[in-house]
Motif scaffolding. Structure first.
Motif, mmCIF file in Angstrom:
data_model
loop_
_atom_site.group_PDB
_atom_site.id
_atom_site.type_symbol
_atom_site.label_atom_id
_atom_site.label_comp_id
_atom_site.label_asym_id
_atom_site.label_seq_id
_atom_site.Cartn_x
_atom_site.Cartn_y
_atom_site.Cartn_z
ATOM 1 N N ALA A 110 0.776 -1.270 -0.011
ATOM 2 C CA ALA A 110 0.109 0.038 0.067
ATOM 3 C C ALA A 110 0.779 0.986 -0.140
ATOM 4 C CB ALA A 110 -0.994 0.053 1.314
ATOM 5 N N ASN A 111 1.958 1.295 0.448
ATOM 6 C CA ASN A 111 2.998 2.302 0.622
ATOM 7 C C ASN A 111 4.175 2.020 0.915
ATOM 8 O OD1 ASN A 111 3.199 1.832 3.534
ATOM 9 N ND2 ASN A 111 1.164 2.695 3.624
ATOM 10 N N VAL A 112 5.153 2.991 0.709
ATOM 11 C CA VAL A 112 6.705 2.593 1.108
ATOM 12 C C VAL A 112 6.931 2.017 2.292
ATOM 13 C CG1 VAL A 112 9.286 3.644 0.900
ATOM 14 C CG2 VAL A 112 7.231 4.327 -0.843
ATOM 15 N N ALA A 113 6.209 2.366 3.252
ATOM 16 C CA ALA A 113 6.490 2.025 4.455
ATOM 17 C C ALA A 113 6.336 0.718 4.771
ATOM 18 C CB ALA A 113 5.743 2.717 5.844
ATOM 19 N N GLU A 114 5.162 -0.140 4.088
ATOM 20 C CA GLU A 114 5.104 -1.448 4.229
ATOM 21 C C GLU A 114 6.120 -2.149 3.585
ATOM 22 O OE1 GLU A 114 1.090 -2.786 2.792
ATOM 23 O OE2 GLU A 114 -0.093 -1.805 4.216
ATOM 24 N N LEU A 115 6.797 -1.529 2.416
ATOM 25 C CA LEU A 115 7.669 -2.091 1.398
ATOM 26 C C LEU A 115 8.974 -2.311 2.406
ATOM 27 C CD1 LEU A 115 8.764 -3.400 -1.177
ATOM 28 C CD2 LEU A 115 9.016 -1.082 -2.014
ATOM 29 N N GLU A 116 9.222 -1.137 3.003
ATOM 30 C CA GLU A 116 10.400 -1.104 3.877
ATOM 31 C C GLU A 116 10.349 -2.050 4.926
ATOM 32 O OE1 GLU A 116 13.757 0.298 5.915
ATOM 33 O OE2 GLU A 116 13.156 0.658 3.874
ATOM 34 N N LYS A 117 9.287 -2.357 5.716
ATOM 35 C CA LYS A 117 9.379 -3.299 6.759
ATOM 36 C C LYS A 117 9.387 -4.858 6.142
ATOM 37 C CE LYS A 117 5.880 -5.157 10.087
ATOM 38 N NZ LYS A 117 4.649 -4.960 10.647
ATOM 39 N N TYR A 118 8.725 -5.068 4.832
ATOM 40 C CA TYR A 118 8.960 -6.327 4.210
ATOM 41 C C TYR A 118 10.295 -6.686 3.771
ATOM 42 C CZ TYR A 118 7.665 -9.844 1.002
ATOM 43 O OH TYR A 118 7.757 -11.258 0.113
ATOM 44 N N LEU A 119 11.038 -5.551 3.464
ATOM 45 C CA LEU A 119 12.442 -5.901 2.810
ATOM 46 C C LEU A 119 13.448 -5.865 4.207
ATOM 47 C CD1 LEU A 119 12.429 -3.669 -0.221
ATOM 48 C CD2 LEU A 119 12.483 -6.074 -0.176
ATOM 49 N N SER A 120 12.975 -5.792 5.338
ATOM 50 C CA SER A 120 13.814 -5.602 6.453
ATOM 51 C C SER A 120 14.354 -7.195 6.944
ATOM 52 C CB SER A 120 13.245 -5.337 7.705
ATOM 53 O OG SER A 120 12.156 -5.952 8.143
ATOM 54 N N THR A 121 13.775 -8.254 6.080
ATOM 55 C CA THR A 121 14.223 -9.593 6.414
ATOM 56 C C THR A 121 14.165 -10.464 5.127
ATOM 57 O OG1 THR A 121 11.861 -10.286 6.950
ATOM 58 C CG2 THR A 121 13.176 -9.645 8.902
ATOM 59 N N ARG A 122 14.304 -9.575 3.927
ATOM 60 C CA ARG A 122 14.355 -10.303 2.937
ATOM 61 C C ARG A 122 15.150 -9.585 1.878
ATOM 62 N NH1 ARG A 122 9.380 -10.428 4.764
ATOM 63 N NH2 ARG A 122 7.975 -12.588 4.571
ATOM 64 N N SER A 123 15.773 -10.217 0.950
ATOM 65 C CA SER A 123 16.811 -9.620 -0.157
ATOM 66 C C SER A 123 15.852 -9.172 -1.478
ATOM 67 C CB SER A 123 17.522 -10.646 -0.776
ATOM 68 O OG SER A 123 18.669 -10.766 0.527
ATOM 69 N N TYR A 124 14.744 -10.050 -1.748
ATOM 70 C CA TYR A 124 14.027 -9.829 -2.937
ATOM 71 C C TYR A 124 12.532 -9.796 -2.435
ATOM 72 C CZ TYR A 124 18.395 -10.539 -5.250
ATOM 73 O OH TYR A 124 19.631 -10.764 -5.883
ATOM 74 N N ILE A 125 11.595 -9.392 -3.508
ATOM 75 C CA ILE A 125 10.214 -9.581 -3.271
ATOM 76 C C ILE A 125 9.631 -10.973 -3.001
ATOM 77 C CG2 ILE A 125 7.984 -8.907 -4.016
ATOM 78 C CD1 ILE A 125 9.493 -6.516 -3.182
ATOM 79 N N THR A 126 10.221 -11.742 -4.077
ATOM 80 C CA THR A 126 9.769 -13.371 -3.727
ATOM 81 C C THR A 126 11.068 -14.022 -4.123
ATOM 82 O OG1 THR A 126 9.207 -13.136 -6.094
ATOM 83 C CG2 THR A 126 7.430 -12.721 -4.660
ATOM 84 N N GLY A 127 11.218 -15.031 -3.235
ATOM 85 C CA GLY A 127 11.982 -16.034 -3.620
ATOM 86 C C GLY A 127 13.672 -15.364 -3.195
ATOM 87 N N PHE A 128 14.584 -16.013 -3.738
ATOM 88 C CA PHE A 128 16.025 -15.816 -3.493
ATOM 89 C C PHE A 128 16.813 -15.187 -4.506
ATOM 90 C CE2 PHE A 128 14.600 -19.036 -0.748
ATOM 91 C CZ PHE A 128 14.538 -18.410 0.493
ATOM 92 N N ALA A 129 16.129 -14.638 -5.618
ATOM 93 C CA ALA A 129 16.913 -13.952 -6.936
ATOM 94 C C ALA A 129 15.884 -13.003 -7.453
ATOM 95 C CB ALA A 129 16.984 -15.125 -7.891
ATOM 96 N N LEU A 130 16.472 -12.085 -8.192
ATOM 97 C CA LEU A 130 15.810 -11.255 -8.873
ATOM 98 C C LEU A 130 14.567 -11.581 -9.732
ATOM 99 C CD1 LEU A 130 15.589 -7.977 -9.345
ATOM 100 C CD2 LEU A 130 16.827 -8.394 -11.613
ATOM 101 N N SER A 131 13.648 -11.205 -9.586
ATOM 102 C CA SER A 131 12.250 -11.699 -10.657
ATOM 103 C C SER A 131 11.401 -10.548 -10.843
ATOM 104 C CB SER A 131 11.509 -12.476 -9.705
ATOM 105 O OG SER A 131 10.649 -11.937 -8.526
ATOM 106 N N GLN A 132 10.409 -10.716 -11.846
ATOM 107 C CA GLN A 132 9.627 -9.535 -12.546
ATOM 108 C C GLN A 132 8.844 -8.917 -11.172
ATOM 109 O OE1 GLN A 132 9.004 -8.310 -15.385
ATOM 110 N NE2 GLN A 132 10.826 -9.610 -15.782
ATOM 111 N N ASP A 133 8.761 -9.705 -10.040
ATOM 112 C CA ASP A 133 8.085 -9.172 -8.997
ATOM 113 C C ASP A 133 8.789 -7.975 -8.327
ATOM 114 O OD1 ASP A 133 5.958 -10.921 -8.940
ATOM 115 O OD2 ASP A 133 6.945 -12.408 -7.521
ATOM 116 N N ASP A 134 10.213 -8.154 -8.132
ATOM 117 C CA ASP A 134 11.035 -6.991 -8.270
ATOM 118 C C ASP A 134 10.911 -5.749 -9.082
ATOM 119 O OD1 ASP A 134 12.856 -7.887 -5.682
ATOM 120 O OD2 ASP A 134 12.585 -9.667 -7.218
ATOM 121 N N VAL A 135 10.797 -6.051 -10.419
ATOM 122 C CA VAL A 135 10.804 -5.121 -11.598
ATOM 123 C C VAL A 135 9.496 -4.243 -11.350
ATOM 124 C CG1 VAL A 135 10.801 -4.658 -13.948
ATOM 125 C CG2 VAL A 135 12.259 -6.303 -12.978
ATOM 126 N N LYS A 136 8.559 -5.017 -10.846
ATOM 127 C CA LYS A 136 7.102 -4.670 -10.667
ATOM 128 C C LYS A 136 7.106 -3.334 -9.650
ATOM 129 C CE LYS A 136 2.418 -5.762 -9.708
ATOM 130 N NZ LYS A 136 1.359 -6.936 -9.456
#
Length: 224
Positions: free
Chosen positions: A5-31
């Motif tokens: 919904a906002n950058v704050a949610e994305l910040e919290k999500y990425l605090s324990t992850r390298s990528y949006i999904t999985g362990f490598a760059l994907s279209q989710d990251d680009v999106k």
């Protein structure tokens, strides 16, 4: 639509992850990267900043912070390809401040802790125990139409079932059904192990008998 919904949610999500999904760059990251109007400053959103910088480096997408003029990640894709084996997501450049380096170390520690917690949870649920499962199979009914009414369909059937492949078992009988103008179609069955056999391989082998076969259709395919 972006998943956050906002950058704050994305910040919290990425605090324990390298990528949006999985362990490598994907279209989710680009999106998600493209959904950002601009990259927030490191001081306010260090995890988003690091992630966005990495995505830009791998894809060549424009990296702009807080509405400033876009700065293309020059030659980044080529450099990333050359160093793929040694790639470190959090590789600090020469301009990284002590604050950025400290944030990177802290994030690594959080990610490692999250990884251990997930492994412990998976082990508790028994997800790591491999159970031998019976292979899933399907019963397939094929309809083969010849070009001519006088085509020897029994001989054609015998030729078709010569095709062998691991996981493929042909039915022992066939039947003939009328189509039109005296032409009959050959109806036959086979059983396949879903994980081993692609039906395209089977139908393409039959279609290769083009002197006799006009068309091949999968009439039905049911799990057994």
């Amino acid at each position: 639509m972006p998943a956050f919904a906002n950058v704050a949610e994305l910040e919290k999500y990425l605090s324990t992850r390298s990528y949006i999904t999985g362990f490598a760059l994907s279209q989710d990251d680009v999106k998600e990267f493209n959904a950002l109007s601009s990259v927030p400053a490191f001081a306010t959103h260090p995890n988003v900043f690091r992630w966005a910088k990495h995505v830009a480096a791998l894809t060549g997408l424009a990296f702009k912070v807080g509405g400033s003029a876009p700065a293309a990640a020059a030659a980044a894709p080529a450099a990333a390809a050359k160093k793929d084996d040694d790639l470190n997501l959090f590789d600090e450049d020469e301009e990284a401040t002590e604050e950025e380096k400290a944030a990177t170390v802290a994030r690594r520690a959080r990610m490692e802790q999250a990884r251990k917690l997930k492994e412990a949870a998976d082990a508790a649920k028994g997800k790591k125990e491999q159970k031998v499962k019976e292979a899933e199979k399907s019963l397939v009914v094929l309809e083969v139409k010849p070009w001519e009414a006088d085509t020897d369909l029994e001989a054609l059937w015998k030729e078709i079932i010569k095709f062998e492949k691991e996981g493929l078992t042909w039915g022992q009988t066939f039947k003939l059904e009328p189509v039109a103008y005296g032409i009959k179609k050959l109806v036959l069955t086979c059983t396949i192990v879903d994980a081993l056999v692609l039906m395209d391989d089977v139908t393409e082998n039959i279609e290769a008998m083009e002197d006799y076969v006009q068309s091949v259709e999968v009439a039905s395919m049911n799990k057994i």
